[in-house]
Design an enzyme around this catalytic site. Structure first.
Site, PDB file in Angstrom:
ATOM      1  N   LYS A  57     -18.151  15.119  -4.562  1.00 53.03           N
ATOM      2  CA  LYS A  57     -16.932  14.777  -5.300  1.00 53.03           C
ATOM      3  C   LYS A  57     -17.202  13.676  -6.328  1.00 53.03           C
ATOM      4  O   LYS A  57     -16.657  13.690  -7.439  1.00 53.03           O
ATOM      5  CB  LYS A  57     -15.828  14.326  -4.334  1.00 53.03           C
ATOM      6  CG  LYS A  57     -14.533  13.868  -5.005  1.00 53.03           C
ATOM      7  CD  LYS A  57     -13.931  14.950  -5.890  1.00 53.03           C
ATOM      8  CE  LYS A  57     -12.488  14.690  -6.257  1.00 53.03           C
ATOM      9  NZ  LYS A  57     -12.133  13.377  -6.686  1.00 53.03           N
ATOM     10  N   HIS A  82     -18.779  15.342  -9.190  1.00 50.10           N
ATOM     11  CA  HIS A  82     -17.706  16.098  -9.833  1.00 50.10           C
ATOM     12  C   HIS A  82     -16.941  15.202 -10.805  1.00 50.10           C
ATOM     13  O   HIS A  82     -16.687  15.568 -11.962  1.00 50.10           O
ATOM     14  CB  HIS A  82     -16.781  16.657  -8.746  1.00 50.10           C
ATOM     15  CG  HIS A  82     -15.462  17.190  -9.235  1.00 50.10           C
ATOM     16  ND1 HIS A  82     -14.398  16.368  -9.551  1.00 50.10           N
ATOM     17  CD2 HIS A  82     -15.029  18.453  -9.453  1.00 50.10           C
ATOM     18  CE1 HIS A  82     -13.371  17.103  -9.936  1.00 50.10           C
ATOM     19  NE2 HIS A  82     -13.737  18.379  -9.880  1.00 50.10           N
ATOM     20  N   ASN A  83     -16.600  14.024 -10.371  1.00 51.69           N
ATOM     21  CA  ASN A  83     -15.849  13.133 -11.243  1.00 51.69           C
ATOM     22  C   ASN A  83     -16.701  12.620 -12.407  1.00 51.69           C
ATOM     23  O   ASN A  83     -16.201  12.431 -13.516  1.00 51.69           O
ATOM     24  CB  ASN A  83     -15.287  11.952 -10.440  1.00 51.69           C
ATOM     25  CG  ASN A  83     -14.068  12.362  -9.624  1.00 51.69           C
ATOM     26  OD1 ASN A  83     -13.934  13.529  -9.256  1.00 51.69           O
ATOM     27  ND2 ASN A  83     -13.198  11.413  -9.336  1.00 51.69           N
ATOM     28  N   GLU A 120     -16.571  15.260 -14.878  1.00 52.84           N
ATOM     29  CA  GLU A 120     -15.227  15.211 -15.462  1.00 52.84           C
ATOM     30  C   GLU A 120     -15.158  14.155 -16.581  1.00 52.84           C
ATOM     31  O   GLU A 120     -14.605  14.413 -17.645  1.00 52.84           O
ATOM     32  CB  GLU A 120     -14.247  14.873 -14.320  1.00 52.84           C
ATOM     33  CG  GLU A 120     -12.811  14.720 -14.676  1.00 52.84           C
ATOM     34  CD  GLU A 120     -12.049  14.142 -13.460  1.00 52.84           C
ATOM     35  OE1 GLU A 120     -12.092  14.750 -12.377  1.00 52.84           O
ATOM     36  OE2 GLU A 120     -11.433  13.062 -13.597  1.00 52.84           O
ATOM     37  N   SER A 127     -10.257  17.568  -4.968  1.00 57.67           N
ATOM     38  CA  SER A 127      -9.910  17.602  -6.388  1.00 57.67           C
ATOM     39  C   SER A 127      -8.684  18.470  -6.600  1.00 57.67           C
ATOM     40  O   SER A 127      -8.403  19.363  -5.807  1.00 57.67           O
ATOM     41  CB  SER A 127     -11.089  18.146  -7.203  1.00 57.67           C
ATOM     42  OG  SER A 127     -10.783  18.158  -8.583  1.00 57.67           O
TER      43      SER A 127
END
Lengths: 301, 301, 301, 301
Positions: C173, C176-177, C180, C121
């Site tokens: 990840k 994480h997105n 986001e 990221s």
């Protein structure tokens, strides 16, 4: 005509009965010998092996598979194939994923069998009221099975149809169940709001009955809800725990894959998932954050 | 018995007709003289002033107000009160907010009038099929009006009921409409998913007809949808723009006030709001953020 | 140490630069010869074939693959394998689905290679601020690559970590997105509400700047948003159209598979999908229903 | 300069301290005598009546009200008004509804007082890091209070601003909190998904720390979350029960009133409500429906 039925649970047994009552010959198999015995007692042919089932049917045979989706369908087909012959037809009447159906259709077709998918709705009421059937597959076997569908349906030309190629029947049934989730959640939320409005002391049973006639929200689901509320108006003894079978999740995933935004069907699924989460970790994460920035009192368990 | 009706739009006019056909005397007022003339031509009493309306009714009078919710209701009551006398009854048959209803009930009662609220469902089909009515208010006037309700309802003792004190009728109708939003959104999403599944080339009209019989999702809304799809299967000429009247938003706000989580009804409202947002600012905010951190291509308009 | 990098786009090129500036030897390949030329000009080794790339690295080699997820990753590995030797390591630094990663890890391991997944990221800011890296895979190769991770990270022991076995890096990840997406949608909705409050005439740029300091919602995303708003406060020229790459949808699907209710991440994805739907079919379905039961005016396009 | 502060809870006391440390004269009142004694001990003027508070301030006075929103604010103003004189200023630094603020501003202005609203963010960290302040009201009193705002803010010209007319400060703070709800829910969902992925055995504390540096989701909330997880990685002892104060619900209602679709902020509120529903009636309604149509096993409690 003749039909083999594999799986004599709530749905399969009643379908066998509806067919028998209309004069069809039904040969039914189940691992549960009570079910097959009962079928025989009623006047159909209950058998205790797939060999017997196949033997009792004249070619070209049609075998209706009514077992739980997933492996049981594949296993049933694997056992049947050596017993059957080219031109025979499998009908998957359960809630299979349409992608599995398309794979099975390709495999069966390669071996010379026909493969029809039939999304079947109607629940325990189908025996009396008929089943709604959404059928996918090749034209020839679907047409050949017309007498079966006309009998199982609520009326000869109503409540069933050949909706497209292989998989189309299960796809449409999948979406049907997605819609069902949304409708149930909408009704349930509405009744919850009314129940929570304590000062008005609303009688949910009375209201469900009023709505059954003339209102915009009248439906078969509402009819059943009204009956159920009449028997148990406080929902005593029911747990706030809602299972989901595969069709709801498949509908949600399919909507995403197709780039169709479907928030209400999706949220209905999410709420079922939520109903099964205990000591919710998400809520506890929020609690720890609130405590961290605000010194908010954290409710300790 | 006798009933005054104020407001002869789609709903009011048809209700007057249903009452007349059953032998009741209807005195109807509307600012639209065509409507009152037509009412007279049909055999009821169409009048062009509230004075005339009141004069044509014998005490204790009952006047059914069928005008848009909000100020028009207050204005109608304000004009009627000087003309009417103690013991007369107002019935608000529109989609008023139940809090307004409770206020109006208190004010009317203080002045010696009766005030009944009647949430009325059925749309343009009510003339033929009858109206579903959820009634709030004091027992005496509701009982006195029984012949009216029995006639307007789909059947003498079906589709209507006295659900609670003042406001209860409009509260229940509000929730009814919230549920209606959720059901419509659920169906609409399902049809969208099927339409998007291009390789299956599904016929939405056919499917809607199949589901009408025997399926779990059968409903009156689905019946209407099937008819509408049969006439316009591609939805040509329809804009993707959905108004909402007040009941949906009130349901959402009420759920929050009552601490009832109602995600599906809420989301159905949010999607209607979304349908009216052009050049969506939220989406553009997300675009600018994506550009800022990721150097993602920003689609320029 | 030495590192091969395949894919010198926005991310890959900057990572190469960050490594070079810290004294590592970088050998970079891209189909775009301008990119490799520029890399060479800056002092690293830009090459125009995978053969050259491998030749320029001493065993045991480490090759960082920074190409679009999906087929390009498989193709790159397929081309590299014949050129590399046992004990060499692949690092997938892109946004691959963790299930693909686990499959590739198994395949590579069977052939004697190491396979590390690194969710990365930081976007276009990584060159300057460092990259946040979530790493999955076997312990030995991850440890061997420590100098690389320590350099790419914002600080030697910050912003990166070995989070678990193969796939764990890409899984983290992915989540994480998903987070986001939710954060972006939350900010964007808030700014939309403020913009819509016309009588207060709020200055969104000013407010974003205020919130950057001392507020609970301060974040790096907000910093970027404040900068972007300062340059384009009316969002002129931006289209209300939001793409989504795979991680958001995978997060939603994964949540469903894991029976975790995640309504906000899910809704954030749904809204992105919605932003791309033109002449929304769902909304038109609702319009046709409203017309059918209510005689509601249907807005014609 | 001089400032009166009413309400010496977590927020009010720390604000008094931050002002005192910068050389301002603070006169503080609270019903809790321990709080006022502590204030005095620290070097400010703690008083035990509003009369004393007013007496200790020179005109034109400024009194910062830091009490729970709703009636306590009105009661405080009602008690203060007879003691104060024209030209004095009230500052409401709490989380009042902006509509109440606009009403209070009109009433105070009519009587010759100034009325400033200040949405204040920063929680228990404000003493050290400063408070983010969104200020609404008339220009003159806001300008006069500049030294106060400059001291309370994280830096002289950062983290605070005069955002618009009366109510604008509380409106912006309301939206700020709505965004905060959405962000918290997004993080919490993400961590739940990671926790549920058992085979990867992810360490949430480690991941939160990684994300703090260089990632797109880094934020102050994440910093606090990482610290909190480090202390209590299993969230032991926390209950899955999330209160909500008014701003979240007001944001949702305001979005609906403004016809802005805000699904994520709305859903975040709904989930907090959901966290407090026990023996969920909606879920039990769905259970009874499933039993009614499908003969599905109903989980009995």
């Amino acid at each position: 005509m003749e039909l083999g039925i594999i799986g004599l649970g709530k749905m399969g047994f009643n379908m066998a009965e509806r067919l028998r009552l209309a004069g069809h010959k039904v040969v039914g198999f189940d691992f549960n010998k009570d079910a097959t015995a009962k079928l025989t007692a009623n006047g159909s042919v209950g058998v205790n092996s797939l060999e017997e089932l196949v033997k009792n049917l004249a070619a070209p045979r049609a075998v209706w598979i009514m077992v739980p989706s997933g492996d049981p369908v594949d296993q049933t087909i694997a056992k049947l194939e050596p017993l059957m012959q080219k031109g025979d037809t499998f009908i998957d009447g359960g809630n299979s994923n349409y992608k599995d159906t398309q794979r099975r259709h390709a495999e069966a077709t390669n071996k010379g069998f026909n493969y029809v998918d039939c999304g079947t709705s109607g629940g325990v009421w189908g025996l009396k009221e008929g089943y709604s059937m959404m059928i996918g597959g090749d034209k020839e076997p679907v047409e050949r099975l017309r007498p079966i569908f006309e009998t199982l349906a609520p009326a000869k030309n109503e409540g069933w149809g050949h909706v497209g190629p292989s998989g189309a029947g299960h796809f449409v049934k999948m979406v049907h169940n997605g819609i069902e989730y949304g409708m149930m959640q909408a009704y349930a939320e509405g009744f919850s709001i009314m129940k929570a409005k304590k000062p008005l002391d609303l009688d949910l049973t009375q209201i469900s009955k009023i709505w059954q006639k003339g209102s915009v929200v009248r439906s078969w689901l509402l009819d059943l809800t009204a009956d159920a509320l009449a028997k148990n108006p406080t929902l005593d003894g029911l747990e706030a725990y809602v299972p989901d079978s595969g069709e709801g999740r498949w509908t949600v995933t399919e909507a995403i894959d197709l780039n169709v935004s479907a928030p209400v069907i999706t949220e209905s699924l999410i709420r079922r998932i939520r109903s099964r989460e205990e000591n919710n970790f998400t809520d506890r994460m929020i609690s720890i954050m609130r405590g961290a920035f605000g010194g908010h009192d954290v409710k300790k368990s």
